[in-house]
Write a protein that holds these residues in place. Structure first.
Motif, PDB file in Angstrom:
ATOM      1  N   GLU A  59    -106.764   4.750 -14.923  1.00 25.47           N
ATOM      2  CA  GLU A  59    -108.140   4.731 -14.409  1.00 25.47           C
ATOM      3  C   GLU A  59    -108.406   5.873 -13.427  1.00 25.47           C
ATOM      4  O   GLU A  59    -109.462   6.498 -13.459  1.00 25.47           O
ATOM      5  CB  GLU A  59    -108.431   3.389 -13.735  1.00 25.47           C
ATOM      6  CG  GLU A  59    -109.884   3.259 -13.303  1.00 25.47           C
ATOM      7  CD  GLU A  59    -110.262   1.842 -12.887  1.00 25.47           C
ATOM      8  OE1 GLU A  59    -111.414   1.647 -12.432  1.00 25.47           O
ATOM      9  OE2 GLU A  59    -109.414   0.937 -13.025  1.00 25.47           O
TER      10      GLU A  59
ATOM     11  N   LEU B 235    -107.802   1.014 -21.302  1.00 25.75           N
ATOM     12  CA  LEU B 235    -109.136   1.194 -20.734  1.00 25.75           C
ATOM     13  C   LEU B 235    -110.098   1.708 -21.790  1.00 25.75           C
ATOM     14  O   LEU B 235    -109.729   2.485 -22.670  1.00 25.75           O
ATOM     15  CB  LEU B 235    -109.086   2.182 -19.558  1.00 25.75           C
ATOM     16  CG  LEU B 235    -108.159   1.811 -18.400  1.00 25.75           C
ATOM     17  CD1 LEU B 235    -108.012   2.993 -17.441  1.00 25.75           C
ATOM     18  CD2 LEU B 235    -108.675   0.582 -17.659  1.00 25.75           C
TER      19      LEU B 235
ATOM     20  N   LYS C 242    -111.658  -2.644 -18.551  1.00 28.60           N
ATOM     21  CA  LYS C 242    -110.265  -2.938 -18.858  1.00 28.60           C
ATOM     22  C   LYS C 242    -110.185  -3.813 -20.099  1.00 28.60           C
ATOM     23  O   LYS C 242    -110.985  -4.729 -20.269  1.00 28.60           O
ATOM     24  CB  LYS C 242    -109.597  -3.642 -17.671  1.00 28.60           C
ATOM     25  CG  LYS C 242    -109.489  -2.773 -16.423  1.00 28.60           C
ATOM     26  CD  LYS C 242    -108.817  -3.518 -15.283  1.00 28.60           C
ATOM     27  CE  LYS C 242    -108.737  -2.636 -14.037  1.00 28.60           C
ATOM     28  NZ  LYS C 242    -108.103  -3.341 -12.895  1.00 28.60           N
TER      29      LYS C 242
END
Length: 612
Positions: A84, A142, A156
């Motif tokens: 992320e 992701l 997610k």
């Protein structure tokens, strides 16, 4: 100075405008979105290779399908993936490279993509970009969704996902050709023919392997000589031309290599140089024109490198010291191969020279050692026909002209007298002929001027000089206005009635006069002042050939009244035979003479009733 409160603001990027710049200014075609996705995949695979402990093999998978809402495209790699924080850093920051390091552009060549804008190119063909990624370093999978208005979301995903990245694109209106199976197959090969990782294209449940396994001569171009038929077939497949010969390319560092395919047809000096260059085996440019020396316009190359710096569009390279060194080394490779041919395979070299003599001469002018080795095969036009220099240099001294006009003036006369004269008027020829004694001391070369050929003419007898004195004096006065003097001689071939020759001063004066006709008054005045310095010496010579029946008849005393017009017409004829451009005064003279002859013919016909 008083301190004042200052507000700090951040630049805002208009993403729609950025996409327009990518589409219309940075990239040559929207199809490069496919190259950008391939490059991202290759970079991810390269990063995972460095991270993994072994037993890992990279691959790229592309799938195109039709849905109720239009065509969709999936591009998947099994590279290192993103977590992320990396998504926020690399996909949300336009202009940020996905490869860290302050000196990255100078020191790191492991990755292809350097500018962090590759993914934006997908907006040229799709209004939405969906990326699903799983980092090989761990963490959840992701989903990133980006829109052309500059917004994006991250979600997610549950479950277990294999490391790597998938990019999904949905065709937007007007971009249908970029989702067609045939086009995708062609472009994937176009960009990824040399990639060391397999590229698979799936469409209509059919799987195709796009790129063949990387051949051994890609790693070591010197091995290409042992795979001649394979290399030529690969050149035809990738470059679309049938080649019969090639030269392997390499640099001392081993970081740049390639194949220089020798073009099967002659090309001119101004031909556009289109070489195909691969960076880390990915096509960067299909029209690179600055990776080889200018003289190497007789080859079309495939070049692969990992040491050159691409521009932002990744379609060209920066002109820097590194590129200059690579260009010099690649040129040296071609030069050395040609010199090797001269020693071990002269028939092969002669075949190349017969097609690409201009390139060979361009290189010979730059490199005297190369010239000394291959000079005997270089062809030159001469009064004995087009011959190799090795044959022509047997004549000593070897006469040559410096310009094409000079050669045209003397070629007929010199040929008739079996006099060998080489035409040095074409590009590089005069310079090479002048340099010839430096590489072969046994040879003498000498520039020949048109007026020097006249020394071999046969003079007329004293009686003939007396008989034609008045006619020659009249002819001389007729041509004074053209700054031309008259000489009566005998010479071969008899078919040539007149021969016009220019001294260097008269040639300069003639150019100035022609320029004045098309110049402004101010410039004409300046040229007139310059021409005044040549006034006393700028005389051409018109030789009349008494062996020619036209001249013998024209100078007959019975035709004295017609002689001025005859002289003027023969003067114009000599200009045209010598390929000299005629000025306005000379063109008007030609027209006037033709009318005069027509009038004489009609008068004679009327007088005789058409019986003669």
């Amino acid at each position: 100075m008083n301190n004042q409160t200052q507000d700090t603001y951040r630049f805002q990027v208009n993403l729609s405008g950025m996409i327009n710049i990518l589409s219309n200014h940075l990239y040559s075609s929207p199809k490069v979105f496919l190259r950008e996705l391939l490059q991202n995949g290759v970079d991810a695979i390269t990063a995972r290779q460095a991270y993994s402990q072994g037993g890992y093999e990279g691959r790229i998978h592309i799938e195109v399908s039709e849905t109720s809402t239009g065509a969709t495209l999936l591009v998947e790699d099994n590279g290192i993936g993103l977590d992320e924080s990396e998504i926020h850093e690399f996909l949300a920051m336009i202009g940020q490279s996905s490869k860290r390091g302050e000196d990255f552009l100078e020191t790191n060549t492991s990755f292809i993509g350097r500018f962090g804008i590759g993914l934006l190119s997908c907006f040229m063909v799709s209004d939405d970009i969906v990326m699903v990624t799983q980092s090989a370093k761990g963490g959840p999978a992701l989903e990133w969704r980006g829109k052309p208005d500059g917004t994006y979301t991250i979600r997610k995903l549950e479950g277990i996902h294999a490391p790597g990245t998938k990019v999904f694109l949905r065709c937007k209106e007007g971009s249908e050709p970029y989702f067609k199976e045939g086009n995708l197959q062609e472009w994937l090969l176009h960009y990824g023919a040399l990639l060391p990782y397999p590229i698979q294209l799936v469409s209509n449940q059919t799987t195709r392997l796009i790129n063949p396994p990387s051949p051994p001569w890609v790693k070591d171009p010197k091995l290409a000589r042992k795979h001649r038929s394979e290399v030529l077939a690969f050149g035809k497949q990738v470059l679309g031309e049938t080649f019969r010969d090639f030269i392997p390319l390499h640099t001392s560092s081993g970081r740049t290599g390639g194949i220089a395919f020798i073009l099967p047809q002659a090309v001119n000096l101004g031909a556009k140089r289109n070489h195909r260059v691969y960076l880390k085996h990915m096509l960067v440019s299909e029209a690179a024109d600055n990776v080889l020396p200018d003289w190497a316009f007789f080859v079309k190359c495939m070049i692969w490198t990992d040491e050159l710096q691409p521009t932002a569009s990744r379609e060209h390279f920066y002109e820097n010291v590194q590129l200059e060194q690579v260009r010099e080394e690649l040129g040296s490779t071609i030069r050395q191969e040609l010199m090797r041919m001269a020693e071990y395979d002269p028939d092969r070299l002669q075949s190349i020279i017969s097609l690409h003599a201009l390139s060979m001469k361009a290189l010979a002018v730059e490199d005297s050692s190369f010239y000394s080795i291959i000079h005997e095969w270089l062809p030159f036009e001469s009064t004995f026909g087009t011959k190799p220099l090795g044959e022509l240099k047997q004549q000593s001294p070897l006469y040559f002209t410096a310009t094409l006009d000079e050669y045209r003036q003397i070629t007929h006369v010199a040929s008739a007298q079996s006099m060998l004269v080489v035409n040095g008027g074409y590009i590089y020829d005069a310079e090479l002929l002048s340099l010839l004694p430096l590489i072969d001391p046994d040879v003498q070369t000498e520039r020949l001027l048109p007026e020097e050929v006249s020394l071999s003419f046969t003079d007329i007898t004293p009686q003939e000089r007396l008989d034609y004195y008045e006619s020659v004096r009249l002819a001389d006065s007729v041509l004074q206005k053209f700054r031309c003097q008259v000489q009566l001689r005998r010479f071969k071939p008899e078919e040539i009635p007149v021969l016009y020759t220019l001294s260097q001063e008269s040639a300069q004066w003639r150019v100035m006069e022609a320029t004045k006709e098309v110049s402004t008054d101010a410039l004409s005045s300046v040229l007139g002042s310059l021409g005044a310095t040549l006034k006393d010496t700028a005389y051409a010579t018109l030789y009349f050939n008494l062996n020619n029946p036209v001249i013998e008849r024209a100078f007959h005393p019975a035709h004295k009244a017609m002689l001025p017009t005859i002289i003027e017409m023969l003067y114009c004829n000599a200009l045209m035979m010598g390929h000299y451009p005629m000025n306005r005064q000379e063109t008007a003279l030609l027209n006037k003479g033709i009318i005069q002859f027509i009038d004489w013919g009609m008068t004679a016909s009327h007088t005789t009733g058409g019986d003669e």
